[in-house]
Write a protein that holds these residues in place. Sequence first.
Motif, mmCIF file in Angstrom:
data_model
loop_
_atom_site.group_PDB
_atom_site.id
_atom_site.type_symbol
_atom_site.label_atom_id
_atom_site.label_comp_id
_atom_site.label_asym_id
_atom_site.label_seq_id
_atom_site.Cartn_x
_atom_site.Cartn_y
_atom_site.Cartn_z
ATOM 1 N N MET A 126 -2.857 81.987 20.880
ATOM 2 C CA MET A 126 -3.458 81.031 21.812
ATOM 3 C C MET A 126 -3.043 81.354 23.251
ATOM 4 O O MET A 126 -2.139 82.144 23.487
ATOM 5 N N ASP A 127 -3.701 80.696 24.204
ATOM 6 C CA ASP A 127 -3.382 80.935 25.614
ATOM 7 C C ASP A 127 -1.988 80.434 25.977
ATOM 8 O O ASP A 127 -1.247 81.090 26.690
ATOM 9 N N LEU A 128 -1.662 79.233 25.514
ATOM 10 C CA LEU A 128 -0.391 78.642 25.941
ATOM 11 C C LEU A 128 0.078 77.597 24.927
ATOM 12 O O LEU A 128 -0.697 77.157 24.065
ATOM 13 N N ALA A 129 1.349 77.234 25.061
ATOM 14 C CA ALA A 129 1.940 76.233 24.170
ATOM 15 C C ALA A 129 2.811 75.314 24.997
ATOM 16 O O ALA A 129 3.248 75.693 26.089
ATOM 17 N N ASN A 130 3.089 74.107 24.484
ATOM 18 C CA ASN A 130 3.986 73.215 25.217
ATOM 19 C C ASN A 130 5.429 73.403 24.744
ATOM 20 O O ASN A 130 5.724 74.262 23.905
ATOM 21 N N PRO A 271 16.131 66.608 11.857
ATOM 22 C CA PRO A 271 15.032 66.849 12.789
ATOM 23 C C PRO A 271 14.192 68.070 12.442
ATOM 24 O O PRO A 271 14.701 69.043 11.895
ATOM 25 N N LEU A 272 12.906 67.966 12.768
ATOM 26 C CA LEU A 272 11.963 69.054 12.559
ATOM 27 C C LEU A 272 11.512 69.562 13.937
ATOM 28 O O LEU A 272 12.205 69.338 14.923
ATOM 29 N N LEU A 273 10.377 70.231 13.979
ATOM 30 C CA LEU A 273 9.914 70.803 15.249
ATOM 31 C C LEU A 273 8.397 70.835 15.253
ATOM 32 O O LEU A 273 7.791 71.505 14.415
ATOM 33 N N GLY A 274 7.794 70.119 16.172
ATOM 34 C CA GLY A 274 6.334 70.156 16.307
ATOM 35 C C GLY A 274 5.916 71.290 17.234
ATOM 36 O O GLY A 274 6.453 71.423 18.330
ATOM 37 N N LEU A 275 4.985 72.117 16.759
ATOM 38 C CA LEU A 275 4.437 73.193 17.591
ATOM 39 C C LEU A 275 3.069 72.747 18.097
ATOM 40 O O LEU A 275 2.305 72.121 17.345
ATOM 41 N N PHE A 276 2.756 73.097 19.343
ATOM 42 C CA PHE A 276 1.494 72.637 19.930
ATOM 43 C C PHE A 276 0.993 73.691 20.915
ATOM 44 O O PHE A 276 1.620 73.938 21.939
ATOM 45 N N ALA A 277 -0.143 74.314 20.595
ATOM 46 C CA ALA A 277 -0.722 75.346 21.458
ATOM 47 C C ALA A 277 -2.203 75.047 21.668
ATOM 48 O O ALA A 277 -2.830 74.413 20.815
ATOM 49 N N CYS A 278 -2.749 75.490 22.794
ATOM 50 C CA CYS A 278 -4.179 75.254 23.025
ATOM 51 C C CYS A 278 -4.742 76.290 23.985
ATOM 52 O O CYS A 278 -4.019 77.129 24.519
ATOM 53 N N LYS A 279 -6.069 76.199 24.162
ATOM 54 C CA LYS A 279 -6.727 77.041 25.158
ATOM 55 C C LYS A 279 -6.346 76.556 26.552
ATOM 56 O O LYS A 279 -6.132 75.355 26.763
ATOM 57 N N GLU A 280 -6.325 77.486 27.497
ATOM 58 C CA GLU A 280 -5.877 77.150 28.847
ATOM 59 C C GLU A 280 -6.730 76.048 29.485
ATOM 60 O O GLU A 280 -6.231 75.221 30.238
ATOM 61 N N GLU A 281 -8.033 76.031 29.141
ATOM 62 C CA GLU A 281 -8.908 75.050 29.801
ATOM 63 C C GLU A 281 -8.518 73.602 29.508
ATOM 64 O O GLU A 281 -8.920 72.701 30.214
ATOM 65 N N TYR A 282 -7.719 73.386 28.464
ATOM 66 C CA TYR A 282 -7.346 72.013 28.107
ATOM 67 C C TYR A 282 -5.941 71.638 28.576
ATOM 68 O O TYR A 282 -5.425 70.576 28.217
ATOM 69 N N VAL A 283 -5.313 72.513 29.357
ATOM 70 C CA VAL A 283 -3.881 72.335 29.633
ATOM 71 C C VAL A 283 -3.573 71.004 30.322
ATOM 72 O O VAL A 283 -2.515 70.413 30.106
ATOM 73 N N ARG A 284 -4.507 70.498 31.115
ATOM 74 C CA ARG A 284 -4.200 69.257 31.830
ATOM 75 C C ARG A 284 -4.230 68.017 30.948
ATOM 76 O O ARG A 284 -3.853 66.930 31.367
ATOM 77 N N LEU A 285 -4.676 68.187 29.713
ATOM 78 C CA LEU A 285 -4.669 67.045 28.792
ATOM 79 C C LEU A 285 -3.626 67.213 27.682
ATOM 80 O O LEU A 285 -3.545 66.406 26.758
#
Lengths: 444, 496
Positions: A126-130, A271-285
């Motif tokens: 993906m483009d990016l992850a949080n 504790p666990l770990l949530g991974l979250f990635a998306c396309k760059e166009e959605y980064v502001r949300l």
Amino acid sequence: MPYVPHTEQDVADMLKTIGVKSIDDLFIDIPDNLKLKEQPNIPNRLDEHALLGKLQSLSEQNTDLTRVTCFLGAGIYDKFIPSTVGAVISRGEFLTAYTPYQPEASQGYLQTIYEFQSMVAELYGMDLANASMYDGSTSMAEAAIMATYIKKRSRIACASAIHPHYKKVLGTYTWSLDLDVDTIPDSNGATTDYSALTEEHACIVVQYPNFYGVIEDLAEARKAADRIGALLVVVADPTACAILPPPGDFGADIVVGEGQPLGIPMGYGGPLLGLFACKEEYVRLIPGRIVGRTSDAQGRSGFTMTLRTREQDIRREKATSNICTNEALMALASTVYMSALGKNGMTSVAESTVQNTQYAIKQLTAAGAKLRFDGKVFGEFVLELPKSADAVRDALLAQGILAGLPLGAYDPTLENCLLVAVTEIRTKAQIDDFATKLAKELAN
Amino acid sequence: MPNLRTKAVRVPELIFEKSVEGRVGANIPVADTPAVNFKDVIGETRKEFHFPEVSELELMRHFVNLSQLNYGIETGFYPLGSCTMKYNPRINESTASLTGFRNIHPMQPDSTVPGALEVLGSVYDILRELTGFSDITMQPVAGAHGEMTCLMLIKAYHESRGEGDKRKVVLVPDSAHGTNPASAARCGYTVKTIHTGDDGDCDMEALAAALDDTVAAFMVTNPSTLALFERNITKICEMVHAVGGQVFCDGANMNAMVGTTRPGDHGFDCMHLNLHKTFSTPHGGGGPGCGAIGLQSHLEPFLPGPVLKRVDGKPILESDRPQSIGRVSSFQGQFLMAVRALTYLLAYGKEHIADISRYSVLNANYVRARLKDVLPPAHDRPCMHECVLTAKKYKQNGVRALDISKRLIDYGFHPPTNYFPLIVPECLMIEPTETESKQTLDDFCDTMIQICQEAETNPELLHDAPSTQIVGRLDEAKAVKMLDVRWRPNRTLETV
């Protein structure tokens, strides 16, 4: 009390500086009728030796997975964790830090988060992850809700072959926001029939591999999403993505997952770990924190939390999510794990998983069980037994084998089915032992 | 100004930039089962994969060096208000590492984990007693998650009474943490803000005017984020209850109350606790947290499942709960955090548990008294476990609260919280916690007084701060405009 350093002299001096006679005088704003008159009814204090003994004895009441061989997975896996992971995350500079709101004094942590984001984005294609979420289930719910914001639609289409706990969390989150969830049925353990979807759906959510271990056809899911103009949200196993084409290769819009397989102990599920990635166009949300690279007045490169105006402490009720505390230390653990294994190690672990899984399928089906579904699998599969899966699981547990997850509680049509996971640390001897004991149990 | 640096540091490379093809940083188990043709068994395989390749020693050096560019409680005083940065006892890490806790699977049969259930049960028993609530759950995994779960319980409660459609408003004080309105919005509620009176308590007239039968809940932080105990709390709860609303307690400031007073006795219907604040499970750089919640019995039917109950003294997990809101996290919450919290609670025991609130309040009032001439308190009342001060008088010299904070870094302290609560101008929120000694507080206060003198005589020193770290103040606008949030192959530092 060793954690509270005050001597009587300190207290006397401090009270004098404050200008009161006693500590009680500092509590004058609490109405008297609300003050406790006696010590609370909790256990007596323990010294450190006794305390360790007490917790040790509680821990020994559990059948931990060093005492039985684990073939139970369902999203949480018994895997190799390098010693370096614990060594790094127990360093006080990391362990006892707060969120890096003061970047100048937090460059170490910020850089590791940037590296984490880079690895998660790369792994998922993906483009990016949080900078991390709570766990796999809440990441999935946040992704689906984010899709409803992006598409301005209020229905979500969720594959039925997704982990039942994840579906339940999605149900709880969407109930509170008045969103609707429709189920995409599975057939032969895979999601194939997207015919009921409409242009009211904001997204399609599928799991890769799915709850039954089957590798879903993401190209078909992408086509189905395109037909109705919806986003494709994929819940992906990070270990599998080292060998399978990552969801990004199929054009997934948002990819989430459970990061526990990346160097985090099972720990009874937290504790666990949530991974979250998306396309760059959605980064502001995107929900949660993101670290970016920038520079200071002298041109020196440095890292800071960025796109902060999405977050709750600034946007309050208009924030993209309410998430504040995340799973930073677990993200660090996974960053060390992914760096330690590297490209070759990640691939090797995925390959060993596939190899062990194929061997287990061969041995366990030879022992009298049947494969329930036909689809290709990565590291987990559903066995159909000629008798109750619960009974077989219990019988094998008494013989030192945690055989898997009986599925009847989740789907009555799978009453005799067992979900079996085989990770890279299972040996041929352990799998043979499982097969031998299963054969004996099924013959009884 | 490199001459001001206290020690030589090298700008660290990214781990990707240290990569050399073929290296591996761990002694990895490899399957001894027969080889397979991957294409045959899984179909198409991954083509490109850009991950770092480093040796184990290079790996350790990388992360140890990075750790030295970070500041934690074990590095020095960390008076970050609202965050309760107290000592995290090392014994907690030892107990959380016991194999019988660390290596258990959340879906193994309940009968194989009685020790884990007893840990949860013991934490529940103690938290129930300390908060005065009748039930506890630990499914929420962070503070904001706990807030949201409480609001969900409230929503389900109103729906069960047929009032779900009319109760759409959640009241939040203007001093509240941002997570409060964000959590309310996440539960589909409209947020209305209630102003704080000049004395720091809730403005009772404003509250009375806002109360009607559309109100689902009032979210109250007690002690407030102004570090003041809400003196009218019992009355506030009565007023909200009189119109059929529920009252939630934001428990971020529980440290001021442990062993001294119980929110469950104040009239609250539910609250969240931050075990990573009050009960000393470490913050870990921003998580994992643990947002246990406490609630009164009328909200109990709606708890997310499975629910831990004691039957004949033995803890069991109850799943058959028809009115449950469902689930809010994957499994039983942050179990290893429960182990740490239990360890911490038993180290204090009934004999010492009140030391937490008493000495944290003493320390905060001491800092407040020592700094009152240079940084006046926002309110003229004893503070609770933290003090809220204002630096507004330095604004005329061009010095802001942020400048004072950044200068503290040069003197080896972590800054306090700035600009929160939002209603106090040039706010500095200082939370010393009970585990700091008078000597540390004196060092800190002496430094603050000196910085305030610098603000009068040499404000440039503050504007340029910090000058002792590997970077100075960073260009945050550039970070947003030229978004760089990941490394990519074939891109060097120069091109970024």
